[in-house]
Design a protein around this motif. Structure first.
Motif, PDB file in Angstrom:
ATOM      1  N   ALA A  46      19.555  13.669 -23.604  1.00 46.92           N
ATOM      2  CA  ALA A  46      20.965  13.352 -23.851  1.00 46.92           C
ATOM      3  C   ALA A  46      21.178  12.653 -25.184  1.00 46.92           C
ATOM      4  CB  ALA A  46      21.509  12.479 -22.721  1.00 46.92           C
ATOM      5  N   GLY A 103      23.372  14.651 -27.654  1.00 48.52           N
ATOM      6  CA  GLY A 103      24.744  14.793 -27.158  1.00 48.52           C
ATOM      7  C   GLY A 103      25.514  13.487 -27.264  1.00 48.52           C
ATOM      8  N   ALA A 144      31.677  21.298 -24.110  1.00 51.94           N
ATOM      9  CA  ALA A 144      30.384  21.985 -24.103  1.00 51.94           C
ATOM     10  C   ALA A 144      30.350  23.080 -25.160  1.00 51.94           C
ATOM     11  CB  ALA A 144      30.105  22.557 -22.717  1.00 51.94           C
ATOM     12  N   ALA A 164      21.655  24.983 -23.743  1.00 53.80           N
ATOM     13  CA  ALA A 164      21.580  24.380 -22.406  1.00 53.80           C
ATOM     14  C   ALA A 164      22.937  23.891 -21.902  1.00 53.80           C
ATOM     15  CB  ALA A 164      20.594  23.218 -22.418  1.00 53.80           C
ATOM     16  N   TRP A 165      23.955  23.919 -22.736  1.00 54.80           N
ATOM     17  CA  TRP A 165      25.251  23.362 -22.349  1.00 54.80           C
ATOM     18  C   TRP A 165      26.015  24.353 -21.476  1.00 54.80           C
ATOM     19  CZ3 TRP A 165      25.063  18.479 -22.950  1.00 54.80           C
ATOM     20  CH2 TRP A 165      24.321  17.929 -24.001  1.00 54.80           C
ATOM     21  N   ASP A 166      26.483  23.870 -20.322  1.00 60.74           N
ATOM     22  CA  ASP A 166      27.260  24.684 -19.397  1.00 60.74           C
ATOM     23  C   ASP A 166      28.709  24.703 -19.876  1.00 60.74           C
ATOM     24  OD1 ASP A 166      28.642  25.879 -17.328  1.00 60.74           O
ATOM     25  OD2 ASP A 166      28.001  24.451 -15.799  1.00 60.74           O
ATOM     26  N   THR A 167      29.116  25.809 -20.465  1.00 62.92           N
ATOM     27  CA  THR A 167      30.465  25.898 -21.037  1.00 62.92           C
ATOM     28  C   THR A 167      31.525  26.213 -19.991  1.00 62.92           C
ATOM     29  OG1 THR A 167      30.076  28.211 -21.631  1.00 62.92           O
ATOM     30  CG2 THR A 167      29.613  26.548 -23.327  1.00 62.92           C
ATOM     31  N   ASP A 227      32.767  20.674 -17.031  1.00 61.69           N
ATOM     32  CA  ASP A 227      32.369  19.435 -17.708  1.00 61.69           C
ATOM     33  C   ASP A 227      31.240  18.735 -16.956  1.00 61.69           C
ATOM     34  OD1 ASP A 227      33.664  18.332 -15.529  1.00 61.69           O
ATOM     35  OD2 ASP A 227      34.811  16.898 -16.716  1.00 61.69           O
ATOM     36  N   SER A 228      30.514  19.483 -16.126  1.00 54.42           N
ATOM     37  CA  SER A 228      29.447  18.873 -15.329  1.00 54.42           C
ATOM     38  C   SER A 228      28.343  18.275 -16.199  1.00 54.42           C
ATOM     39  CB  SER A 228      28.858  19.888 -14.344  1.00 54.42           C
ATOM     40  OG  SER A 228      28.222  20.940 -15.050  1.00 54.42           O
ATOM     41  N   ASP A 229      28.103  18.842 -17.378  1.00 48.70           N
ATOM     42  CA  ASP A 229      27.081  18.263 -18.253  1.00 48.70           C
ATOM     43  C   ASP A 229      27.480  16.862 -18.699  1.00 48.70           C
ATOM     44  OD1 ASP A 229      25.287  20.382 -18.177  1.00 48.70           O
ATOM     45  OD2 ASP A 229      26.184  21.380 -19.897  1.00 48.70           O
ATOM     46  N   ASN A 284      27.491  14.605 -15.087  1.00 42.83           N
ATOM     47  CA  ASN A 284      26.206  14.432 -14.414  1.00 42.83           C
ATOM     48  C   ASN A 284      25.047  14.110 -15.339  1.00 42.83           C
ATOM     49  OD1 ASN A 284      27.432  15.083 -11.943  1.00 42.83           O
ATOM     50  ND2 ASN A 284      27.172  17.261 -12.356  1.00 42.83           N
ATOM     51  N   TYR A 285      25.266  14.197 -16.663  1.00 38.61           N
ATOM     52  CA  TYR A 285      24.141  14.022 -17.573  1.00 38.61           C
ATOM     53  C   TYR A 285      24.449  13.060 -18.716  1.00 38.61           C
ATOM     54  CZ  TYR A 285      20.014  15.273 -20.283  1.00 38.61           C
ATOM     55  OH  TYR A 285      18.848  15.222 -20.975  1.00 38.61           O
TER      56      TYR A 285
END
Length: 181
Positions: free
Chosen positions: A61, A64, A129, A142-145, A148-150, A153-154
């Motif tokens: 992280a 990010g 994302a 790796a970003w889930d577009t 907004d779970s990234d 949760n991260y």
């Protein structure tokens, strides 16, 4: 003597260890230990392995969080770009990573004062994302577009841990070493 770091480009760092995964870590140490690191290039390694209780791991992280703080994948303005730039190089690495960078207790206070007013809601407002992916923010691809779970949760939990760590270090007048593994 140790030299100040002018900053590295995230693209250079990204390419070095992408296959294995680069994790960001921060280590708290005393002002005296910070000063000793300029004379003893092995002190960081000793502290790194003997002070696990004074270390946080913000996993992958780190980039990010840096991007959300600065709006750029590369070094920006001090003190918010501390995860990628600034501080003083301590020790050396033979594993392809940039050398660890230490921030004095006064620099840690500067970093904390710059982060203190930034809330999780502010960071969420900076999160996209798609924008992270477009800017090749690590970890790439790796970003889930689709959600907004990234962030939820991260990035947010790692930011909370980093924020708390910096607050404690600033309050306790400690130095911080930032490094990748």
């Amino acid at each position: 003597s140790i030299a100040p770091v002018s900053g590295c480009h995230a693209s250079d760092v990204r390419l070095k260890k992408q296959a294995m995964g680069m994790t960001g870590k921060c280590l708290r140490c005393s002002a005296d230990e910070f000063a000793e690191m300029s004379e003893d290039s092995e002190l960081f390694s000793t502290l790194r392995f003997n002070r696990r209780d004074q270390t946080i791991d913000i996993d992958q992280a780190w980039h990010g969080i840096h991007f959300l703080l600065t709006g750029s994948p590369d070094p920006g303005a001090y003190p918010l770009d501390f995860l990628l730039a600034g501080g003083t190089e301590v020790g050396s690495r033979d594993d392809g990573f940039e050398p660890p960078r230490a921030f004095s207790p006064d620099e840690v206070k500067d970093i904390w004062l710059s982060i203190q007013p930034l809330t999780e809601d502010f960071l969420r407002s900076q999160f996209s994302a798609e924008v992270l992916a477009d800017n090749q923010v690590y970890p790439q691809n790796a970003w889930d577009t689709s959600s907004d779970s990234d962030f939820t949760n991260y990035l947010a939990p790692n930011f909370r841990e980093l924020r708390s760590f910096l607050e404690s270090a600033a309050t306790d007048n400690q130095a911080v070493v930032v490094y990748l593994t």
